[in-house]
Structure formats: C-alpha cells, structure tokens
Design an enzyme around this catalytic site. Sequence first.
Site, mmCIF file in Angstrom:
data_model
loop_
_atom_site.group_PDB
_atom_site.id
_atom_site.type_symbol
_atom_site.label_atom_id
_atom_site.label_comp_id
_atom_site.label_asym_id
_atom_site.label_seq_id
_atom_site.Cartn_x
_atom_site.Cartn_y
_atom_site.Cartn_z
ATOM 1 N N CYS A 1 -85.898 -3.417 -87.938
ATOM 2 C CA CYS A 1 -84.251 -3.705 -87.969
ATOM 3 C C CYS A 1 -84.467 -5.208 -88.391
ATOM 4 O O CYS A 1 -83.199 -5.470 -89.474
ATOM 5 C CB CYS A 1 -83.740 -3.587 -86.529
ATOM 6 S SG CYS A 1 -84.526 -4.472 -85.457
ATOM 7 N N HIS B 1 -78.793 -9.215 -84.202
ATOM 8 C CA HIS B 1 -79.947 -10.501 -84.588
ATOM 9 C C HIS B 1 -79.314 -11.461 -85.563
ATOM 10 O O HIS B 1 -78.477 -10.996 -86.285
ATOM 11 C CB HIS B 1 -80.946 -9.785 -85.408
ATOM 12 C CG HIS B 1 -81.827 -8.542 -84.506
ATOM 13 N ND1 HIS B 1 -81.715 -8.601 -83.213
ATOM 14 C CD2 HIS B 1 -82.851 -7.821 -84.799
ATOM 15 C CE1 HIS B 1 -82.503 -7.764 -82.675
ATOM 16 N NE2 HIS B 1 -83.402 -7.032 -83.862
#
Length: 366
Positions: A161, A254
Amino acid sequence: MSKIGVGLLGVAGKTPFAYIGQRGLGLFGDHPWFDVRAIIADDPADVGRTLGEAVADRWLLDEPLPAQWADVRLVGIDGPALREAGVSLVLSGLPGPHARELDPQLAALGFGVISESGGLRLEDDVPLVVPEINPGHLALVKSQAATRGHDRGFLVASPLCTAVIVGLAAKPLQDAYGVRSLVTTTMQALSGAGKSGVAALQVIDNLIPYISDEEQKLDSELAKIFGTLQGDRVVPWSAPMASTCTRVPVRDGHTAVLSAGLGATASASEIAEVLGSFTGNAAEYKLPSAPGRLIAVRDEPDRPQPFLDRDAGDGRTVSVGRIRTHEALESGVSLVAVGHNHDRGTVGNALLLTELVAAAGLVGPA
C-alpha cells in the site's frame, strides 16, 4: 457485455489480513464489469460452511457482514467447481506464505489471479502493477506460459500500500523531470498492520519508528514498479532511495514525506501544476473505479491530513501539499502525500488492477 466472474480468496481467513478481503466484498458487490461468483476458503475446514458461519468470530469490519453474503457457501480450490460457477478471475488477499502456495495453484488451474500479497511481488515473471504508473508491465504475463507452464492462467501482483501512494506522488515528477534520488519518511496508519496488528498500549501517546521489512519492501517494490520492461523481465529503477517507515496512532490513511532530487530545476508552482494535471498511464482504459482526479494538490499550509483527505475521490485520490524546493538535494523538492492505505493502497489498487486486466483483454467471461 456479460460480466466477468470473480472469486474472492482470503475473506474468511484467520489472520488480521482477512480485513483486506472483507473490504473487497463491498467494492465488488455491485460492479459494472464483474460479478462475484465464489468465495474461496483458504482453510479446507471451512469448505461447505456459509460465510456467516466461517466469520462468526472473525469478522473484522466495523459494519456487519452484509446479508447478501451471509449464506454464501465457501468453496475450495477446485478448478472444475470454480469454472462451473463461472469464475475467470480470482482476487487473493492472503498473507505471504499462504499466497506463495495457493495463488500459483489457482493460476495453474487456468484462472487469472490478482494477488495482494507480498509473497509473489518480486518474482521476475510476475508483473507488479499500479495501473496509473506501469500498465505496460502486464506484458510479462505472456512469458508466464513458458516459465510456469500455464495454459490460460496467470499471476499479477498488486504492490504494498505504501508503494502505491508514494509511487503515485513520485510518478509525475519522474515523467516531467526525472527523479535522480528519493528520500521518503512515512507515517503509516494502524489499519495497515491488520485489524489487530498493533497493541493499543504500544502506540497510544507514541510513535513506533520501525515496521518490520517495510522499508526494504518499499524500496524494492518501487524499483520494480518504476523499472523498464526488457523482454521477459523488468530492469529495476536505479535511482538511489532511502526510506524510513513509522507507525502512528492514525486509524486509516498513510502519510509520506518525499524529498526528491530532480533531473531539472523547477519552481514549486510548476511542480504543483505537474502533479495536479497528472492523469496516469491507464486513463485510456476508462476504468470504472478510477477517481475523477488522481492527485489533488492542496495549497493550505497544513494540508494534506489523513483525517481530512484520506477519503478524497472515494479514497482513491492521493492528496499532496507542502510543496517546497530546496538545496539539500540537487534540484531538490519536498512534498507531503496522503492516501487511504486500503481504498487506494491495497483493495482499491487491486480493484483498479482487476479492471485493467479485463480492459487489456487478458481475461473475459468464463
């Protein structure tokens, strides 16, 4: 057109990574191109049980299991049964050791497999693809027939990711100026470790400056994604990289701080224009789940923030801001990028990758 039959593997798993597969149910549940025809058990003991029974004590999402899936019976890795159900593609969300065993098994049975696991990403003949960055790497699928003895089946890997989010922020710079070096520091959400991956008392009032193997995976996967396809392999990108990956008490989203040395000097406003106008290398395929805007440039001094920006573009837009030039690196630029680690980074990228595989004609209805 007739919808392509999809099988989901990893939804009923007994590891925290089943969280990824369970999120995938919602994305594929009402898709214009795909129809979920089977939910595949990664534990033989679950074959024949309903999904509701199998996940009664291990459903990991906040919302309850949708009623439409509760009575679906899990099937095994059985080629004739899956073909009878009309499955052509399998989306696999297994952890690494299981994926290294089961994903190639499914490909050998004649199914296209989109693997979200790290177990196969760096195999020479397995394309590692972010659709908007390197769709051309799908050509590696052609060499798999020889290297693995496949007939119709194939393996395609979806990246880490963090590599998806960092890669999307860096790709416009690479295309416009060339990236000569890249220093990245990430502040990664708790959900990236799986639903129960980080103990509360470790991370509350704290920051953990280490995620096992994450820095090595980020650098090696970016080198492959940005690499050059030559024949039946990808020659890795040679730009030097230095990454530091940390875990922070954020639920989803993130954040990455990128500092890049560019091949040409540009102003902050020019770089912002390059980022904001980037449409990606898969735009011609008109993928139905592609965000309307791939990169959102924020000009506020305190943006992007995961809480405010992780859901941009249904979670599939990467937001960037704090664009600054500097002299610490030659033709240096720094920026902050935020992306949803699941809706963009794991499940979202795998969804777009599944669409890309279909749009490129690698698979059709069974």
